[in-house]
Design a protein around this motif. Structure first.
Motif, PDB file in Angstrom:
ATOM      1  N   PRO A 268      66.285 -18.878 -50.064  1.00 47.88           N
ATOM      2  CA  PRO A 268      67.604 -19.534 -49.641  1.00 47.88           C
ATOM      3  C   PRO A 268      68.182 -18.886 -47.652  1.00 47.88           C
ATOM      4  O   PRO A 268      66.780 -17.871 -47.085  1.00 47.88           O
ATOM      5  CB  PRO A 268      68.637 -18.301 -50.223  1.00 47.88           C
ATOM      6  N   ALA A 269      69.069 -19.417 -46.857  1.00 50.68           N
ATOM      7  CA  ALA A 269      68.940 -18.842 -45.968  1.00 50.68           C
ATOM      8  C   ALA A 269      69.758 -17.727 -46.456  1.00 50.68           C
ATOM      9  O   ALA A 269      70.390 -17.575 -46.879  1.00 50.68           O
ATOM     10  CB  ALA A 269      70.206 -20.034 -45.564  1.00 50.68           C
ATOM     11  N   GLU A 270      69.358 -16.754 -45.165  1.00 50.62           N
ATOM     12  CA  GLU A 270      69.990 -15.435 -44.937  1.00 50.62           C
ATOM     13  C   GLU A 270      71.641 -15.467 -45.177  1.00 50.62           C
ATOM     14  O   GLU A 270      72.363 -14.864 -45.622  1.00 50.62           O
ATOM     15  CB  GLU A 270      69.738 -14.594 -43.534  1.00 50.62           C
ATOM     16  N   PRO A 271      72.496 -16.003 -44.550  1.00 51.22           N
ATOM     17  CA  PRO A 271      73.537 -15.684 -44.791  1.00 51.22           C
ATOM     18  C   PRO A 271      74.390 -16.463 -46.442  1.00 51.22           C
ATOM     19  O   PRO A 271      75.017 -15.547 -46.679  1.00 51.22           O
ATOM     20  CB  PRO A 271      74.454 -16.688 -43.981  1.00 51.22           C
ATOM     21  N   PHE A 272      73.502 -17.098 -47.103  1.00 49.11           N
ATOM     22  CA  PHE A 272      73.644 -17.613 -48.613  1.00 49.11           C
ATOM     23  C   PHE A 272      73.410 -16.283 -49.157  1.00 49.11           C
ATOM     24  O   PHE A 272      74.549 -16.395 -50.197  1.00 49.11           O
ATOM     25  CB  PHE A 272      72.853 -18.947 -48.744  1.00 49.11           C
ATOM     26  N   LEU A 273      72.723 -15.960 -48.825  1.00 51.95           N
ATOM     27  CA  LEU A 273      71.871 -15.516 -50.285  1.00 51.95           C
ATOM     28  C   LEU A 273      72.969 -13.510 -49.430  1.00 51.95           C
ATOM     29  O   LEU A 273      73.320 -12.698 -50.636  1.00 51.95           O
ATOM     30  CB  LEU A 273      70.425 -13.954 -49.186  1.00 51.95           C
ATOM     31  N   GLN A 274      72.816 -13.423 -48.399  1.00 51.30           N
ATOM     32  CA  GLN A 274      74.380 -12.273 -48.915  1.00 51.30           C
ATOM     33  C   GLN A 274      75.620 -12.473 -49.036  1.00 51.30           C
ATOM     34  O   GLN A 274      75.938 -11.840 -49.541  1.00 51.30           O
ATOM     35  CB  GLN A 274      74.410 -11.916 -46.780  1.00 51.30           C
ATOM     36  N   ARG A 275      75.774 -13.896 -48.922  1.00 51.65           N
ATOM     37  CA  ARG A 275      77.180 -13.746 -49.428  1.00 51.65           C
ATOM     38  C   ARG A 275      76.985 -13.925 -51.009  1.00 51.65           C
ATOM     39  O   ARG A 275      77.887 -13.702 -51.990  1.00 51.65           O
ATOM     40  CB  ARG A 275      77.533 -15.011 -49.639  1.00 51.65           C
ATOM     41  N   LEU A 276      76.535 -14.313 -51.305  1.00 54.66           N
ATOM     42  CA  LEU A 276      75.884 -14.127 -53.370  1.00 54.66           C
ATOM     43  C   LEU A 276      75.690 -12.538 -53.334  1.00 54.66           C
ATOM     44  O   LEU A 276      76.137 -12.678 -54.627  1.00 54.66           O
ATOM     45  CB  LEU A 276      74.429 -15.208 -53.601  1.00 54.66           C
ATOM     46  N   LEU A 277      74.904 -11.575 -52.602  1.00 51.47           N
ATOM     47  CA  LEU A 277      75.210 -10.543 -53.197  1.00 51.47           C
ATOM     48  C   LEU A 277      76.646  -9.942 -53.454  1.00 51.47           C
ATOM     49  O   LEU A 277      76.704  -9.175 -53.904  1.00 51.47           O
ATOM     50  CB  LEU A 277      74.117  -9.921 -51.957  1.00 51.47           C
ATOM     51  N   LYS A 278      77.419 -10.324 -52.114  1.00 48.34           N
ATOM     52  CA  LYS A 278      78.662  -9.659 -52.705  1.00 48.34           C
ATOM     53  C   LYS A 278      79.773 -10.413 -53.636  1.00 48.34           C
ATOM     54  O   LYS A 278      80.386  -9.873 -54.312  1.00 48.34           O
ATOM     55  CB  LYS A 278      79.579 -10.610 -50.516  1.00 48.34           C
ATOM     56  N   GLU A 279      79.333 -11.707 -53.087  1.00 44.83           N
ATOM     57  CA  GLU A 279      79.944 -12.153 -54.468  1.00 44.83           C
ATOM     58  C   GLU A 279      80.116 -12.292 -56.285  1.00 44.83           C
ATOM     59  O   GLU A 279      81.369 -12.149 -56.696  1.00 44.83           O
ATOM     60  CB  GLU A 279      80.568 -13.886 -54.192  1.00 44.83           C
TER      61      GLU A 279
END
Length: 443
Positions: A268-279
């Motif tokens: 995954p692209a890093e921004p997408f991964l960070q979003r998933l980790l949060k949501e």
């Protein structure tokens, strides 16, 4: 091509690959090897046709002198798409073409001429792109891909050693002017950054390569850790979110990267991964996250990846089926297959299916689970079985008399079960990827 073993050399015609091919040819005759020089024409330079002709003549000349050498070339089809990196497009196409040619030549080993400075530059470029351990690992000395072994025997050698070899043997090579084009990131690094870096830090090249080697070891450890964690938090094709949340944040990210790479075919692209980790840990309600080529869906504590539906699929409609015997019944209009399996009990009478029909949901259907169950609305039965909304679009099978017989995900309607002693069958719907009701890895 002969029966002798063959080794392939990726031969651009530049200084490094010319030197590597020369070294391999000197060793091949004594070792009883054939050598295949493989050239990729990228179609990006005005002189590329002339270079191809020049390299073909040179290899033919070496072969006439007794070298066990064959030459092959491929031109890459097409061109980079809108917004696509020329470097990435060329690299992807180059490796595909090299694999095709190596297999055609009967080679199992492909040699690449990357050297120590190439590795140091790769480390820096990955760092500037925000790469993690896997990116900072740079290029492996050996790798298995496409059924071939790819090796970089000079990855430990400084560029100066190759330059010295070329001078000593008076080798002619192609000097590609595009290597001075500052539009490409590696060229900017090589021309503008590298002289200043080595001027300030004379041992920069060796230190960066040592860092890449350490990153390779750390990346391998992260892969092993992800495999161990996924063994505990995967269930079939799904990720168990509660189990995943019990990991530390760092291990969550590592496991999720590995799971997405396994399910989607790419990290995954890093921004997408960070979003998933949060949501992902923040709620239990059904949710969707669109991604490249599909979307992630959370339902009842499980995360799954759904590939993008086929764009050319027509709207499904009522489809008659004449089922007179067990077997496999393909239904292209629904992008799936109905499997009809003989059973001794718990099935539907085969005689009820001669005039069967697949239909989409119309609303108001009632389904009975089991012989002693109670007929309830199909919506409530879906909810009780834990089927997500997107899993409820598979076709319903109706019998010859218009009665509901089978619902994918729920089974045979209890009112349609055959009595003992009657020839009967069990039904199973298998959708293709992107079809209505398809769950990856779950027919």
């Amino acid at each position: 091509m002969g029966e002798r073993p063959c080794v392939a050399v990726a031969f651009s015609g530049g200084r490094d690959s010319t030197a590597l091919l020369h070294v391999v040819l000197r060793q091949a005759a004594a070792s009883g090897l054939r050598v295949a020089a493989l050239h990729v024409h990228h179609g990006l330079q005005p002189r590329a046709d002339a270079w191809l002709a020049q390299l073909r003549r040179r290899c033919a000349g070496w072969a006439r002198q007794g070298a066990p050498l064959e030459f092959d070339a491929r031109r890459l089809p097409g061109q980079p798409g809108p917004g696509e990196s020329v470097e990435a497009w060329a690299r992807r196409g180059r490796y595909a073409a090299l694999a095709e040619m190596a297999n055609a030549a009967g080679c199992s080993l492909v040699l690449l001429a990357h050297h120590r400075r190439d590795q140091a530059e790769t480390f820096l470029l990955q760092a500037l792109r925000g790469g993690g351990a896997a990116g900072l690992s740079g290029m492996p000395a050996t790798a298995m891909r496409d059924g071939l072994t790819w090796a970089r025997p000079w990855l430990h050698l400084p560029r100066e050693a190759i330059e010295s070899y070329v001078r000593r043997h008076r080798l002619r090579f192609i000097d590609d002017a595009s290597n001075d084009d500052p539009r490409y990131a590696r060229n900017r690094l090589r021309l503008q950054v590298w002289p200043a870096l080595t001027g300030a830090f004379t041992d920069a090249e060796a230190c960066l390569v040592a860092a890449a080697t350490r990153a390779q070891q750390e990346a391998a450890c992260l892969v092993e850790l992800a495999q161990a964690d996924l063994a505990d938090i995967e269930a079939g094709d799904g990720l168990l979110i509660d189990s995943w949340c019990r990991l530390s944040v760092a291990r969550r990210a590592n496991a999720l990267r590995a799971w997405l790479r396994r399910r989607c075919g790419a990290g995954p692209a890093e921004p997408f991964l960070q979003r998933l980790l949060k949501e992902l840990p923040a709620g239990a309600a059904p949710a969707r996250w669109p991604g490249e080529g599909g979307e992630l869906r959370r339902y009842r504590g499980v995360l799954r990846w759904w590939p993008e539906p086929a764009s050319d699929r027509s709207e499904p409609h009522a489809t008659p089926l004449r089922i007179t015997s067990p077997g496999r019944y393909a239904v292209p209009s629904w992008q799936g297959v109905l499997h009809v399996l003989p059973v001794a009990q718990g099935g539907v009478a085969l005689s009820c299916l001669a005039g069967a029909q697949l239909r989409p949901r119309a609303g108001g259907e009632r389904f009975q689970r089991g012989a002693r169950g109670v007929a309830r609305s199909l919506k409530k039965q879906y909810q009780a079985a834990g089927l997500a909304a997107w899993e409820r679009n598979a076709p319903l099978l109706y019998g010859e008399g218009g009665e509901l017989v089978f619902v994918p995900g729920l089974g045979i309607d209890g009112r349609a079960l055959a009595p003992e002693g009657v020839p009967q069958v069990m039904l199973r719907w298998e959708p293709t990827e992107g079809a209505p009701g398809a769950t990856p890895g779950k027919p």
